[in-house]
Design an enzyme around this catalytic site. Structure first.
Site, PDB file in Angstrom:
ATOM      1  N   GLU A   1       0.220   8.256   7.488  1.00  0.00           N
ATOM      2  CA  GLU A   1      -0.718   9.029   6.703  1.00  0.00           C
ATOM      3  C   GLU A   1      -1.389  10.047   7.600  1.00  0.00           C
ATOM      4  OE1 GLU A   1      -2.622   6.401   3.422  1.00  0.00           O
ATOM      5  OE2 GLU A   1      -4.196   6.873   4.866  1.00  0.00           O
TER       6      GLU A   1
ATOM      7  N   LYS B   1       0.811  -1.220   0.000  1.00  0.00           N
ATOM      8  CA  LYS B   1       0.000   0.000   0.000  1.00  0.00           C
ATOM      9  C   LYS B   1       0.846   1.272   0.000  1.00  0.00           C
ATOM     10  CE  LYS B   1      -3.743  -0.123   2.634  1.00  0.00           C
ATOM     11  NZ  LYS B   1      -4.549  -0.361   3.855  1.00  0.00           N
TER      12      LYS B   1
ATOM     13  N   GLY C   1      -9.141  -3.727   7.533  1.00  0.00           N
ATOM     14  CA  GLY C   1      -9.125  -2.798   8.665  1.00  0.00           C
ATOM     15  C   GLY C   1      -8.082  -3.141   9.725  1.00  0.00           C
TER      16      GLY C   1
ATOM     17  N   ARG D   1      -9.196  -7.316  -6.645  1.00  0.00           N
ATOM     18  CA  ARG D   1     -10.069  -8.508  -6.590  1.00  0.00           C
ATOM     19  C   ARG D   1     -11.516  -8.040  -6.656  1.00  0.00           C
ATOM     20  NH1 ARG D   1     -12.009  -7.325  -1.450  1.00  0.00           N
ATOM     21  NH2 ARG D   1     -10.465  -6.300  -0.143  1.00  0.00           N
TER      22      ARG D   1
END
Ligand code: ADP
Ligand code: ADP
Ligand code: MG
Length: 449
Positions: free
Chosen positions: A200, A116, A165, A292
């Site tokens: 982030e 990511k 999550g 996906r």
């Protein structure tokens, strides 16, 4: 078209893929663990192969067992569904090595987007707006401190390999940074076997809006509108809707084009979802790309009339997309409620057990993607989602009314479910008003305590 496909998954998504195979006239083989002998997907597939004991690492995550099953039944392709091996680049590569088509993107795309932190860098370089934060992974606490200062607290520490999550920690002050990084690293290592983390900026009360894309191997990429997944508990989606009540046609187009750019940037093919956060100014930021089919794909199917799972199989068989961007029209409004065997009053504790009685709602615009039947015993080994209730109305108000009555009709006796909890959510004025952000459900539940 393929003659036979192996489905490397279980539960409702395996059943969903079986249905797509039926429509395409493709034979389908299921795999199951010893705990899943009586499960619906193993019962209704054309054939079924036992691949191991209940523990996922010994069955549904056992790459060699899955490949061996495909070879034994003579399947030309494997559909991985979601979860399990669906985002495992190594598995996609192994399929290729064994001459089996992986129904999904190339292993190179999976590898590139599965990291990511690196994916954000790729997107930023392609001109897609990304959430401010570290450039790629953070290597030291000192570096993390510097980035967090620059972003301004609060920040999030996120696992590079994360999903579902997990491995996400909020940090409100410099003192908390080091302990939270260590905690996130430990969680990431135990769940994903990789302790890489990135930082982030924490966006305050954003909306989760994601774009569905579909691409063939001939370079055609289309976007199929968005899904609003802001109704979350612990960063996990509970209810989704399409279109998003906060997205205007202009914003949809901008986000859609950004998503197509993102997909083209990495030579992407098959179904994919680009997740964005949208802030109060309606500015949007790339968060991650899921390589996906997603849990919430049916709401897009209802509103576009486009069968995403069939398209996945067709594209994998080297066929071109059946439609172009101009053919994509959003009609009406769809909502999905995830129905889980869990007890909301006991902190959502999973509730395995036997379903003594089952009545599922029906009628115009009501769709159930499920995997349970009366007399079925839900085991404790896997995800607690047993069904998805999807409604399609001519507009949002009608969809909400349909959902309300469909939930009221739904009877599952023998195990606890979140049906009443879903009913409670859709009656909230904030939900009905359509302006609820990612933090809404948490605030609502705190206030109720
Ligand atoms: P996201 O796409 O934001 O990660 P999803 O809810 O679609 O959210 O999926 C979360 C993760 O957990 C994904 O890896 C998904 O494949 C997996 N997952 C979600 N629900 C299930 C389920 N019922 N069974 C198996 N895996 C699941
Ligand atoms: P996962 O891979 O587990 O799906 P995501 O990166 O997609 O993780 O984030 C999951 C959820 O966490 C988002 O839908 C959002 O609610 C919340 N979240 C993630 N990043 C941020 C952020 N920078 N600011 C605020 N909330 C965030
Ligand atoms: Mg996500």
């Amino acid at each position: 078209m393929f003659k036979k496909i192996l489905i490397a998954n279980r539960g409702e998504i395996a059943v969903r893929i079986i249905r797509a195979c039926r429509e395409l006239g493709v034979r389908c083989a299921a795999v199951y663990s010893t705990a899943d002998r009586t499960s619906l997907h193993a019962q209704i597939a054309d054939e079924a192969v036992c691949i191991g004991p209940p523990a996922t690492k010994d069955s549904y995550l056992n790459m060699n067992a899955v490949i061996q099953a495909a070879v034994n039944v003579g399947a030309e392709a494997i559909h991985p569904g979601f979860g399990f091996l669906s985002e495992n680049a190594e598995f996609a590569r192994l399929c290729e090595k064994n001459g089996i088509v992986f129904i999904g993107p190339s292993y190179k795309s999976i590898e590139m987007l599965g990291d990511k932190a690196a994916a954000k860098e790729t997107m930023a370089a392609a001109g897609v707006p990304v959430i401010p934060g570290s450039k790629g992974a953070v290597r030291s606490i000192a570096e993390a401190k510097e980035i967090a200062e620059k972003c301004g607290y609060p920040v999030l520490v996120k696992a590079s390999a994360g999903g579902g999550g997990r491995g996400i920690r909020r940090v409100d002050s410099p003192e908390e940074l080091e302990p939270q990084i260590i905690a996130a690293q430990q969680e990431a290592l135990s769940f994903f076997g990789d302790d890489t983390v990135y930082i982030e900026k924490f966006l305050v009360n954003p909306h989760h809006v994601e774009i569905q894309i579909m691409a063939d191997k001939k370079g055609n990429v289309i976007y199929l509108g968005e899904r609003d997944c802001s109704m979350q508990r612990r960063n996990q989606k509970i209810l989704e809707e399409c279109p998003s009540p906060i997205v205007s046609p202009e914003l949809r187009k901008k986000m859609g084009m950004a998503a197509v750019t993102a997909a083209k940037e990495c030579g992407y093919y098959n179904a994919g979802t680009i997740e964005f956060l949208v802030d109060a100014n309606r500015d949007f930021y790339f968060m991650e790309m899921n390589t996906r089919i997603q849990v919430e794909h049916p709401i897009t199917e209802e509103v576009t009339g486009f069968d995403l799972v069939k398209a996945q199989i067709e594209v994998a068989a080297d066929l071109p997309l059946r439609i172009t961007q101009e053919d994509v029209r959003l009609t009406g409004h769809a909502i999905e409620c995830r129905i889980n065997a869990e007890n909301p009053k006991l902190n959502f504790r999973p509730s395995p057990g036997t379903i003594n009685a089952l009545y599922v709602p029906g009628g115009p615009g009501i769709r159930i993607d499920g995997a349970v039947y009366q007399g079925y015993t839900i085991t404790p080994y896997y995800d607690s989602m047993i069904s998805k209730l999807i409604v399609h109305g001519s507009d949002r108000d009608e969809a909400i009314r349909k959902m309300r009555w469909a939930l009221s009709e739904f009877i599952v006796d023998g195990v606890d479910t979140n049906i009443d909890f879903q009913l409670e959510i859709i009656k909230q004025p904030e939900f009905i008003g359509g302006d609820y952000d990612n933090g809404f459900l948490t605030r609502y539940m705190e206030a109720k305590k």
